[in-house]
Design a protein around this motif. Structure first.
Motif, mmCIF file in Angstrom:
data_model
loop_
_atom_site.group_PDB
_atom_site.id
_atom_site.type_symbol
_atom_site.label_atom_id
_atom_site.label_comp_id
_atom_site.label_asym_id
_atom_site.label_seq_id
_atom_site.Cartn_x
_atom_site.Cartn_y
_atom_site.Cartn_z
ATOM 1 N N THR A 78 0.933 -1.171 -0.047
ATOM 2 C CA THR A 78 0.025 0.035 -0.067
ATOM 3 C C THR A 78 0.972 1.209 0.088
ATOM 4 O OG1 THR A 78 -1.633 -1.068 1.294
ATOM 5 C CG2 THR A 78 -2.134 1.175 0.950
ATOM 6 N N LYS A 79 1.842 1.189 0.844
ATOM 7 C CA LYS A 79 2.767 2.493 1.014
ATOM 8 C C LYS A 79 4.177 1.820 1.125
ATOM 9 C CE LYS A 79 -0.047 6.027 2.748
ATOM 10 N NZ LYS A 79 -0.294 7.048 3.840
ATOM 11 N N GLU A 126 0.589 -2.599 9.579
ATOM 12 C CA GLU A 126 0.241 -1.270 10.299
ATOM 13 C C GLU A 126 1.329 -0.279 9.753
ATOM 14 O OE1 GLU A 126 -2.481 -0.989 11.856
ATOM 15 O OE2 GLU A 126 -2.044 1.124 12.426
ATOM 16 N N ASP A 166 2.679 -0.990 6.456
ATOM 17 C CA ASP A 166 2.273 -0.721 4.996
ATOM 18 C C ASP A 166 1.139 0.295 4.932
ATOM 19 O OD1 ASP A 166 2.152 -2.051 2.318
ATOM 20 O OD2 ASP A 166 0.008 -2.541 3.040
ATOM 21 N N ARG A 167 0.194 0.321 5.880
ATOM 22 C CA ARG A 167 -1.109 1.235 5.927
ATOM 23 C C ARG A 167 -0.555 2.677 6.131
ATOM 24 N NH1 ARG A 167 -4.577 3.333 8.936
ATOM 25 N NH2 ARG A 167 -3.502 2.577 11.020
ATOM 26 N N THR A 168 0.363 2.960 6.908
ATOM 27 C CA THR A 168 0.600 4.329 7.368
ATOM 28 C C THR A 168 2.031 4.747 6.657
ATOM 29 O OG1 THR A 168 2.200 3.482 9.331
ATOM 30 C CG2 THR A 168 -0.135 3.841 9.560
#
Ligand code: URA
Length: 274
Positions: free
Chosen positions: A109-110, A132, A134-136
């Motif tokens: 994701t990020k 977490e 990867d999300r932020t």
């Protein structure tokens, strides 16, 4: 009714230390290092390369198996002339760009580059982003990150005054171990981050980070508890916080590793900054 099998955790096998396995790993990595030096015509050169301001392309060449193209260290004058400018974290980040160099680009994701002080004397290197992160887009913000924060604070530092990065910048699906091709694409960027930050000590969290930094393949139990000189910097391997969450009995060992780091920083005149 069938139950869902637990997600395999790469840190579970962290402490399976077999001395024979360690010896075999050491002999193997020594043979690779000696052959590499010999092919490069650098037989007799010290095993630890001095950490020089290194661009990502240089770092990748340095790790390549094609010694004819190994770069020579820039001389001081070249550096002073600005002919080989020291990379900045911003230049390393820019070169990484919207990285598509390996298959993890398709599932992330990020991208998680790293966070902290650009001139940090103390750096922590983990394995790879988890869910977490990867999300932020921030390193170590899940449960393992909370424990890492506590470890850093117990040492008298803070997330703001150290630098935190990972071997891989993108999350492997299901938090599996980094694959060799992923590690070899990403490692030059970690080495370039080291070149930009020039920390005095790096704490390598867990087996994949320690082995990637040391150029070895050995269990963490065989590596931890002592400093290794590599890439011109002192590296202290210790247990990964995710492993410590499952094996709290090993926190005492991790703390003894961190106390060695604190003592060494004091010895070289670097005082903790929260
Ligand atoms: N989070 C990270 O950023 N890295 C790890 O190695 C584990 C969790």
């Amino acid at each position: 009714m069938t139950s869902t099998p637990p997600t395999p955790d790469p840190h579970d096998a962290e402490d399976a230390w077999d001395p024979r396995e360690e010896l075999l790993a050491l002999v193997g990595s020594l043979r690779v290092a000696v052959e590499r030096q010999a092919r490069a015509g650098r037989w007799g050169a010290p095993a630890t390369a001095t950490l020089r301001p290194v661009a990502v392309a240089d770092a990748r060449r340095e790790l390549s198996d094609e010694p004819a193209r190994l770069p020579e260290p820039p001389d001081e004058a070249e550096l002073e002339d600005g002919a080989r400018p020291r990379p900045t974290l911003a230049s390393v980040r820019a070169e990484l760009g919207d990285c598509q160099r390996c298959k993890l680009a398709a599932t992330r994701t990020k991208l998680v580059f790293g966070a902290g002080a650009e001139d940090a004397a103390l750096m922590f290197v983990g394995e790879a982003p988890g869910a977490e992160e990867d999300r932020t887009g921030e390193p170590f913000v899940g449960r393992a990150g909370e424990l890492l924060d506590k470890m850093i604070e117990a040492m008298g530092w803070s997330r703001r005054t150290v630098y935190i990065a990972n071997l891989l910048k993108c999350r492997p699906p299901n938090n599996r171990d980094p694959a060799p091709d992923e590690a070899s694409e990403c490692r030059p960027f970690l080495v370039a981050q080291l070149g930009a930050i020039a920390p005095r000590i790096v704490v390598a969290l867990g087996r994949p980070a320690a082995n990637a930094l040391l150029g070895m393949d050995a269990p963490i139990g065989a590596l931890r508890g002592k400093f290794h000189e590599r890439l011109g910097v002192k590296i202290m391997p210790t247990f990964h916080p995710a492993y410590l969450l499952r094996e709290p009995g090993r926190k005492r060992d991790a703390w003894s590793d961190l106390k060695l780091v604190m003592a060494e920083l004091e010895r070289i005149g670097v005082h903790a900054r929260a």
